[in-house]
Design a protein around this motif. Structure first.
Motif, PDB file in Angstrom:
ATOM      1  N   VAL A 164      -3.597  10.055  -4.675  1.00  0.00           N
ATOM      2  CA  VAL A 164      -2.908   8.785  -4.457  1.00  0.00           C
ATOM      3  C   VAL A 164      -2.010   8.492  -5.650  1.00  0.00           C
ATOM      4  CG1 VAL A 164      -3.215   6.293  -4.235  1.00  0.00           C
ATOM      5  CG2 VAL A 164      -4.691   7.844  -2.958  1.00  0.00           C
ATOM      6  N   ASP A 165      -0.744   8.260  -5.395  1.00  0.00           N
ATOM      7  CA  ASP A 165       0.233   7.985  -6.444  1.00  0.00           C
ATOM      8  C   ASP A 165       0.572   6.503  -6.443  1.00  0.00           C
ATOM      9  OD1 ASP A 165       2.106   8.189  -8.427  1.00  0.00           O
ATOM     10  OD2 ASP A 165       3.698   8.941  -7.106  1.00  0.00           O
ATOM     11  N   ALA A 166      -0.352   5.707  -6.972  1.00  0.00           N
ATOM     12  CA  ALA A 166      -0.161   4.262  -7.050  1.00  0.00           C
ATOM     13  C   ALA A 166      -1.014   3.742  -8.199  1.00  0.00           C
ATOM     14  CB  ALA A 166      -0.574   3.589  -5.739  1.00  0.00           C
TER      15      ALA A 166
ATOM     16  N   LEU B 223      -6.439   4.193   3.900  1.00  0.00           N
ATOM     17  CA  LEU B 223      -6.026   5.456   3.286  1.00  0.00           C
ATOM     18  C   LEU B 223      -6.180   6.618   4.268  1.00  0.00           C
ATOM     19  CD1 LEU B 223      -7.647   4.972  -0.248  1.00  0.00           C
ATOM     20  CD2 LEU B 223      -5.183   5.050   0.254  1.00  0.00           C
TER      21      LEU B 223
ATOM     22  N   ARG C 180       4.466   0.045   8.121  1.00  0.00           N
ATOM     23  CA  ARG C 180       5.271   1.014   8.845  1.00  0.00           C
ATOM     24  C   ARG C 180       6.062   0.293   9.938  1.00  0.00           C
ATOM     25  NH1 ARG C 180       0.155   4.769  10.415  1.00  0.00           N
ATOM     26  NH2 ARG C 180      -0.219   5.815   8.412  1.00  0.00           N
TER      27      ARG C 180
ATOM     28  N   GLY D  88      -3.499   6.991   6.719  1.00  0.00           N
ATOM     29  CA  GLY D  88      -2.230   7.467   6.195  1.00  0.00           C
ATOM     30  C   GLY D  88      -1.294   6.405   5.673  1.00  0.00           C
ATOM     31  N   PHE D  89      -1.766   5.155   5.542  1.00  0.00           N
ATOM     32  CA  PHE D  89      -0.912   4.121   4.971  1.00  0.00           C
ATOM     33  C   PHE D  89      -0.727   4.371   3.475  1.00  0.00           C
ATOM     34  CE2 PHE D  89      -2.154   2.019   8.881  1.00  0.00           C
ATOM     35  CZ  PHE D  89      -0.989   1.360   9.241  1.00  0.00           C
ATOM     36  N   GLU D  90       0.463   4.072   2.993  1.00  0.00           N
ATOM     37  CA  GLU D  90       0.811   4.354   1.593  1.00  0.00           C
ATOM     38  C   GLU D  90       0.531   3.127   0.728  1.00  0.00           C
ATOM     39  OE1 GLU D  90       4.730   5.533  -1.107  1.00  0.00           O
ATOM     40  OE2 GLU D  90       4.907   5.281   1.075  1.00  0.00           O
TER      41      GLU D  90
ATOM     42  N   ARG E 220       0.786   0.566  -2.369  1.00  0.00           N
ATOM     43  CA  ARG E 220       1.690   0.157  -3.448  1.00  0.00           C
ATOM     44  C   ARG E 220       0.911   0.072  -4.751  1.00  0.00           C
ATOM     45  NH1 ARG E 220       6.272  -3.333  -2.164  1.00  0.00           N
ATOM     46  NH2 ARG E 220       5.519  -4.828  -3.730  1.00  0.00           N
TER      47      ARG E 220
ATOM     48  N   PHE F 212      -0.667  -2.313   0.633  1.00  0.00           N
ATOM     49  CA  PHE F 212      -0.134  -1.143   1.333  1.00  0.00           C
ATOM     50  C   PHE F 212       1.244  -1.432   1.898  1.00  0.00           C
ATOM     51  CE2 PHE F 212      -4.652  -0.176   1.437  1.00  0.00           C
ATOM     52  CZ  PHE F 212      -4.690   1.205   1.291  1.00  0.00           C
ATOM     53  N   ARG F 213       2.037  -0.394   2.036  1.00  0.00           N
ATOM     54  CA  ARG F 213       3.343  -0.510   2.669  1.00  0.00           C
ATOM     55  C   ARG F 213       3.198  -0.503   4.187  1.00  0.00           C
ATOM     56  NH1 ARG F 213       4.453   2.420  -2.016  1.00  0.00           N
ATOM     57  NH2 ARG F 213       6.134   1.479  -3.249  1.00  0.00           N
TER      58      ARG F 213
END
Length: 280
Positions: free
Chosen positions: A74-76, A48, A105, A51-53, A55, A102-103
């Motif tokens: 966090v929007d998950a 986090l 890159r 900066g990893f997003e 899921r 996580f998504r």
């Protein structure tokens, strides 16, 4: 975050976490959906911070509060499951009680990763995820600027690699080479002096080789777990180097121990000299 309690391991919302020990299934699933897994509170927090997003996130009931303070903004979805559901879902006892999907890159190119770098570690066909994670941890901890992977190297973002590296894979710049055949020549074109780590006859102590090339960027070449570096990479290297051994029927270390020692030797000349010890 609002926690969503899930009571069925077959719930479609938990599909990212299915059978984490099935390597072939996980490679296929993670490639198809562009995701990776982080296991354990510390590793998730580091992902986090990097900066990893996410899921989604998954906690067992006893670890419900493990990520308090880390999920603001966090929007998950955050799923909470029982120990029994977690075991049925991931395929083992989740003793750390925390997972996150996580998504991924897009990876930078080797040229981008090497730009401005003074030191690099280059892995040729290191296929064990544990070894890749451990090498990343050593490289990051000792201050190596870049890591390059041959096409067949194990994935640094596979769950086991991430776990062993303790999240170092999130902050260590790395790229994957498209061309195994010409990798040493590519490094030389980027201004790097290539040092092939091998116990083969004719290799020189790594400290001597690093000192000889002082002031020039250096790339340490490390080979696969069993056979070591290929003859092609050794023949193309500027120098073959070894870790001096004391004998006693041991001529080399495993790749993770060797990487840690060699990374120290690679980085040490650029470090500030240690202060003198106080007089007795």
């Amino acid at each position: 975050m609002h926690a969503i309690e899930v009571a069925d391991p077959r719930d479609a919302r938990l599909a990212d976490y299915v059978d984490l020990r099935d390597v072939n299934l996980r490679k296929s699933l993670e490639s198809e959906h562009g995701l990776f897994m982080a296991e354990g509170e510390k590793v998730i927090r580091r992902a986090l911070r990097a900066g990893f997003e996410p899921r989604s996130l998954l906690l067992t009931e006893r670890r419900r509060a493990a990520l308090d303070g880390a999920l603001d903004g966090v929007d998950a979805p955050l799923y909470v499951v029982s120990e029994e559901v977690a075991r049925g879902l991931v395929g083992f006892h989740l003793h750390r009680g925390a997972l996150a999907s996580f998504r991924r890159r897009p990876l930078p190119s080797p040229a981008e990763v090497l730009r401005g770098a003074r030191t690099a570690v280059v892995l040729e066909d290191v296929v064990d995820h544990t070894n890749v994670g451990a090498i990343f941890r050593s490289a990051s901890g000792l201050g190596v600027d870049a890591v390059l992977l041959s096409p067949r190297c194990a994935d640094p973002l596979y769950r086991r690699s991430v776990k062993v590296s303790m999240g170092a894979v999130f902050s260590q710049p790395y790229a994957r080479l498209d061309d195994w055949y010409g990798a040493p020549a590519h490094l030389r074109a980027q201004g790097f002096r290539t040092l092939a780590l091998t116990p083969a006859p004719g290799s020189v102590p790594i400290g001597e080789a690093v000192a000889e090339g002082a002031g020039r960027p250096a790339a340490l070449l490390l080979g696969t777990e069993g056979e070591g570096l290929s003859h092609r990479w050794m023949e193309q290297a500027d120098a073959c180097v070894r870790i001096p051994m004391a004998g006693r029927d041991v001529d080399s270390f495993n790749v993770t121990a060797a990487a840690a020692i060699a990374c120290y030797e690679l980085v040490r000349p650029a470090s500030a000299p240690a202060p003198p010890l106080p007089a007795p």
